[in-house]
Scaffold this active site. Sequence first.
Site, PDB file in Angstrom:
ATOM      1  N   ARG A   2       0.814  -1.222   0.000  1.00 46.06           N
ATOM      2  CA  ARG A   2       0.000   0.000   0.000  1.00 46.06           C
ATOM      3  C   ARG A   2       0.842   1.265   0.000  1.00 46.06           C
ATOM      4  O   ARG A   2       0.624   2.179   0.777  1.00 46.06           O
ATOM      5  CB  ARG A   2      -0.918   0.033   1.220  1.00 46.06           C
ATOM      6  CG  ARG A   2      -1.905  -1.080   1.284  1.00 46.06           C
ATOM      7  CD  ARG A   2      -3.188  -0.703   0.556  1.00 46.06           C
ATOM      8  NE  ARG A   2      -4.098  -1.827   0.634  1.00 46.06           N
ATOM      9  CZ  ARG A   2      -4.991  -1.965   1.599  1.00 46.06           C
ATOM     10  NH1 ARG A   2      -5.117  -1.052   2.525  1.00 46.06           N
ATOM     11  NH2 ARG A   2      -5.771  -3.007   1.604  1.00 46.06           N
ATOM     12  N   ARG A   6      -3.359   6.254   0.905  1.00 47.23           N
ATOM     13  CA  ARG A   6      -4.127   7.470   0.751  1.00 47.23           C
ATOM     14  C   ARG A   6      -3.409   8.645   1.373  1.00 47.23           C
ATOM     15  O   ARG A   6      -3.980   9.658   1.653  1.00 47.23           O
ATOM     16  CB  ARG A   6      -5.508   7.277   1.363  1.00 47.23           C
ATOM     17  CG  ARG A   6      -6.367   6.381   0.476  1.00 47.23           C
ATOM     18  CD  ARG A   6      -7.418   5.671   1.258  1.00 47.23           C
ATOM     19  NE  ARG A   6      -6.807   4.661   2.110  1.00 47.23           N
ATOM     20  CZ  ARG A   6      -7.499   3.880   2.928  1.00 47.23           C
ATOM     21  NH1 ARG A   6      -8.784   4.021   3.026  1.00 47.23           N
ATOM     22  NH2 ARG A   6      -6.881   2.958   3.649  1.00 47.23           N
ATOM     23  N   ARG A  15      -7.688   9.939  -7.036  1.00 50.86           N
ATOM     24  CA  ARG A  15      -8.767   9.176  -6.403  1.00 50.86           C
ATOM     25  C   ARG A  15     -10.076   9.989  -6.367  1.00 50.86           C
ATOM     26  O   ARG A  15     -11.160   9.444  -6.612  1.00 50.86           O
ATOM     27  CB  ARG A  15      -8.322   8.792  -4.991  1.00 50.86           C
ATOM     28  CG  ARG A  15      -9.249   7.884  -4.229  1.00 50.86           C
ATOM     29  CD  ARG A  15      -9.217   6.468  -4.759  1.00 50.86           C
ATOM     30  NE  ARG A  15     -10.051   5.626  -3.926  1.00 50.86           N
ATOM     31  CZ  ARG A  15     -11.331   5.356  -4.171  1.00 50.86           C
ATOM     32  NH1 ARG A  15     -11.917   5.849  -5.244  1.00 50.86           N
ATOM     33  NH2 ARG A  15     -12.020   4.577  -3.352  1.00 50.86           N
ATOM     34  N   ASP A  52      -5.568  -4.567  -6.896  1.00 49.94           N
ATOM     35  CA  ASP A  52      -6.102  -5.081  -5.635  1.00 49.94           C
ATOM     36  C   ASP A  52      -6.267  -6.588  -5.731  1.00 49.94           C
ATOM     37  O   ASP A  52      -6.506  -7.127  -6.826  1.00 49.94           O
ATOM     38  CB  ASP A  52      -7.445  -4.431  -5.275  1.00 49.94           C
ATOM     39  CG  ASP A  52      -7.743  -4.606  -3.792  1.00 49.94           C
ATOM     40  OD1 ASP A  52      -7.350  -3.732  -2.994  1.00 49.94           O
ATOM     41  OD2 ASP A  52      -8.317  -5.647  -3.412  1.00 49.94           O
ATOM     42  N   TYR A 128     -13.023 -13.859   1.155  1.00 51.77           N
ATOM     43  CA  TYR A 128     -13.739 -12.702   0.598  1.00 51.77           C
ATOM     44  C   TYR A 128     -14.910 -13.152  -0.271  1.00 51.77           C
ATOM     45  O   TYR A 128     -15.992 -12.567  -0.230  1.00 51.77           O
ATOM     46  CB  TYR A 128     -12.796 -11.801  -0.209  1.00 51.77           C
ATOM     47  CG  TYR A 128     -12.108 -10.772   0.656  1.00 51.77           C
ATOM     48  CD1 TYR A 128     -12.835  -9.729   1.224  1.00 51.77           C
ATOM     49  CD2 TYR A 128     -10.750 -10.841   0.917  1.00 51.77           C
ATOM     50  CE1 TYR A 128     -12.221  -8.786   2.030  1.00 51.77           C
ATOM     51  CE2 TYR A 128     -10.123  -9.897   1.722  1.00 51.77           C
ATOM     52  CZ  TYR A 128     -10.868  -8.874   2.275  1.00 51.77           C
ATOM     53  OH  TYR A 128     -10.267  -7.947   3.074  1.00 51.77           O
TER      54      TYR A 128
END
Length: 314
Positions: A2, A6, A15, A52, A128
């Site tokens: 990552r 952000r 984004r 991802d 998931y």
Amino acid sequence: MRQAGRYLPEFRKIRAENLDFMKLCLNENLSSEITVQPLRRFEIDAAIIFSDILLVPYALGQNVKFKKDYGPMLGNLNTKQIFKTEEKEFIAKLNPVYGAIKKTKEKKELKNKDLIGFVGAPWTILIYMLNKKSPKNEDINPNLKDEKIIDELLKIIIKFLKIHIENQIKNGATIIQIFDSWAGLLDVKNYEKYIYEPTKELVDFTKSKNIPAICFPKGINDYKKYVNIVKPDVISIDYNVDPKKISEDIDIVVQGGLNPNFLLGSKQELEINVKKYLDIFKNKHYIFNLGHGVLPNTNPNMVDYLVKLVKNYS
Ligand code: CP3
């Protein structure tokens, strides 16, 4: 891990203009641009492709969305449809990822640097797909009761993860990292079937292409055993793992460990903790990294300070 995160204003700008995260991951030019953003700022040694792990369920036909303040949200699992997925259609759906890898590898920022491709480990992807969102402790083991379908699903997942690994390598990934973010949720008695065997298959496959495999089995109970069975080239540790014990128990290359929270505190405290890892692994093969992703409220200057600390360590 990552790197884009952000915390970089240049990432946040892209984004904000691209509210659909999946679409952003499938935008060749923008994913490639986001991948190199940290390399323009910091003296780091490798890049990880902006993508991802949940693109694989998407390419298998399950709907995947990222919802603000909620995280990933997957659609209903249609096993009939998933079992019918053809290699050609899977690759066609992920083609922008492969295009982004190719473009990124050719960029000047990547000169003499590795480009890390990645997948979720079979267990984490399975979770998931079944759970349809990030799990909590209590969600997990009961789901394994429908064993026959789950076994078939696991087989399909492994097959397509290999295809995904292969195509990332073909397009320029020079390392593969396998994220088993939810390894810690499984009962130890189920490790063999859901973690060791499936992950080993991916590691063997990656190694057969002469590409190193890094494994991140977050929360696994016994790293030594994991390394002995799965045999990755590098073991990546999170911040709950005792680095001292790892350095004593394990002979392969170790990556990561530092709690990303230290980037939110003082420089002095950061330095003490960075040194702790570097000292412990001084006579070992160690790749400095965090023990999980950079937190969104991190000041980029602290990341710069951290990279310089590591580079100037002696
Ligand atoms: O630095 C990078 O951007 C590298 C690319 C990368 C992303 N996700 C982009 C991303 C990588 C390597 C991942 C791995 C990933 N994705 C994992 C394994 C590593 C780990 O964190 O344990 C997992 C479990 C996922 C699934 C996922 N993706 C979750 C649970 C979330 C939402 C939670 C959160 O942190 O908001 C994501 C979203 C995601 N993937 C973001 C990024 C940059 C944040 C997206 C945003 O809101 O801007």
